[in-house]
Structures are given as C-alpha cells and as structure tokens.
Design an enzyme around this catalytic site. Structure first.
Site, PDB file in Angstrom:
ATOM      1  N   HIS A 261      -3.393  -1.647 -10.336  1.00  0.00           N
ATOM      2  CA  HIS A 261      -2.368  -0.623 -10.532  1.00  0.00           C
ATOM      3  C   HIS A 261      -3.001   0.694 -10.957  1.00  0.00           C
ATOM      4  O   HIS A 261      -4.177   0.754 -11.299  1.00  0.00           O
ATOM      5  CB  HIS A 261      -1.331  -1.063 -11.571  1.00  0.00           C
ATOM      6  CG  HIS A 261      -0.310  -1.998 -11.013  1.00  0.00           C
ATOM      7  ND1 HIS A 261       0.651  -2.593 -11.794  1.00  0.00           N
ATOM      8  CD2 HIS A 261      -0.078  -2.437  -9.755  1.00  0.00           C
ATOM      9  CE1 HIS A 261       1.415  -3.366 -11.035  1.00  0.00           C
ATOM     10  NE2 HIS A 261       0.986  -3.291  -9.797  1.00  0.00           N
TER      11      HIS A 261
ATOM     12  N   ASP B 105       4.060  -1.040 -16.391  1.00  0.00           N
ATOM     13  CA  ASP B 105       3.585  -2.429 -16.455  1.00  0.00           C
ATOM     14  C   ASP B 105       3.779  -3.111 -17.808  1.00  0.00           C
ATOM     15  O   ASP B 105       3.268  -4.211 -18.006  1.00  0.00           O
ATOM     16  CB  ASP B 105       2.092  -2.479 -16.111  1.00  0.00           C
ATOM     17  CG  ASP B 105       1.828  -2.223 -14.642  1.00  0.00           C
ATOM     18  OD1 ASP B 105       2.797  -2.180 -13.863  1.00  0.00           O
ATOM     19  OD2 ASP B 105       0.653  -2.063 -14.285  1.00  0.00           O
TER      20      ASP B 105
ATOM     21  N   SER C 135       2.650  -4.021  -4.522  1.00  0.00           N
ATOM     22  CA  SER C 135       3.025  -3.082  -5.586  1.00  0.00           C
ATOM     23  C   SER C 135       2.282  -1.750  -5.523  1.00  0.00           C
ATOM     24  O   SER C 135       2.684  -0.799  -6.182  1.00  0.00           O
ATOM     25  CB  SER C 135       2.795  -3.725  -6.957  1.00  0.00           C
ATOM     26  OG  SER C 135       1.414  -3.949  -7.175  1.00  0.00           O
TER      27      SER C 135
END
Length: 181
Positions: free
Chosen positions: A96, A123, A57
């Site tokens: 992230h 998210d 990701s």
C-alpha cells in the site's frame, strides 16, 4: 496406485550413476536459487526483495499478479511512497501507499499511515488490534520496480493446487523430474 508403482519401478531401474547425477543437478539448482535469493536480500536490504501483488487494492497503479521489486534504504519515509509491510498476526504482507508520516524530531520516532489506492479508507483496520500507526520496523521494503502480470503463475499455483500437480505431472511424463516430488 498404478501411477506410483510405475514411477517407483522407473526409479529402481535407473542406474546409480544416473540417480546421483540427477540428485546433484537438483541440489545445484536449489542451491543456486538460494544463493541468488540471499544475494538479492543483501543488495536490497529487504528480507523479501521480490513480492507478488495479491489483491486489487492498489489499482490502477499495480494490478493483481504484478511482481514488485523492493529495496530498503535508510532514507526517511515520505508520503506517496509505496511500501510492503507486515502486520503482527497476519502471514501475508500488504502492498500500500504511505499517506501520512509523523516524525518526532527530538526522539526520532516515526509513525506512518498507509492506504490502498483503490480503497476508500486508510489501513488502520488492517493493523494489529489497538495499533493506529505503522512503525518503520514493520516495513519490508519500498517498491522500486515492477513486472506486470508476471506473478500470475504464483497466484494460480497457490489458489489452484491441481494446476501445480498437473504441471509436475507434465514434466514427469517428459521424463525429466523423477526425483523432484
């Protein structure tokens, strides 16, 4: 069963002094690793100073298998920073990028929104049920460095436990690890 009996016999045939020496050596290795880990925790201010990227990701910045080094400072969070955070009810931390930060000056309250670089959406679907923003308490640390691909050993041994047992068996056949497992 023959393999186990063979190892039990080899352990029984070892002298007490050799067995104690191996136990002490094993204890020193384990305690040294724990001391290093705790020292890193103190130096970085992070409960987990080193993590492995488990998904794609964050590509192309970080790839699956990269090892990240984390630091947790008192500096305010800013959009663009890469953080590792925990979500309530999920055992695996997420790596992230912070895309939005909302700070309330009068209360000092901070809300953040994160997103994986390779993901199309933010998210919010990863957060706990009913949670729309990430809180600073959920952040484990900020990425301050990385080693590409060095975490693949961890991923392979987690996803394919047979590899772990083969490695232990190979070490054992070399006569070095009778007491480890």
């Amino acid at each position: 069963m023959g393999w186990i009996a063979e190892h039990v016999e080899s352990i029984k045939s070892m002298k007490i002094r050799d067995t104690l020496s191996q136990l002490i050596t094993l204890g020193m290795i384990v305690s040294t690793a724990l001391i290093i880990w705790k020292a890193l925790m103190c130096l970085t201010g992070s409960e987990s100073p080193v993590v492995v990227v488990l998904s794609g990701s964050m590509e192309p910045g970080f790839k699956r298998g990269d090892i990240l080094f984390l630091h947790m400072s008192e500096a305010p969070f800013r959009a663009g920073e890469i953080v590792v955070y925990n979500v309530e009810g999920k055992p695996i931390p997420i790596v992230h990028r912070v895309i939005e930060v909302h700070e309330q000056e009068n209360s000092g309250k901070v809300d953040m929104l994160t997103k994986g670089d390779a993901n199309h959406a933010d998210d919010r679907s990863l957060y706990a049920y009913g949670q729309n923003w990430l809180k600073p308490q959920q952040i484990m640390g900020r990425a301050v460095g990385f080693v590409p691909y060095a975490g693949w050993v961890t991923i392979i041994m987690t996803e394919k436990p047979i590899i772990k047992y083969m490695l232990v068996g190979a070490l054992d056949s070399a006569g070095e690890t009778y007491l480890l497992f």
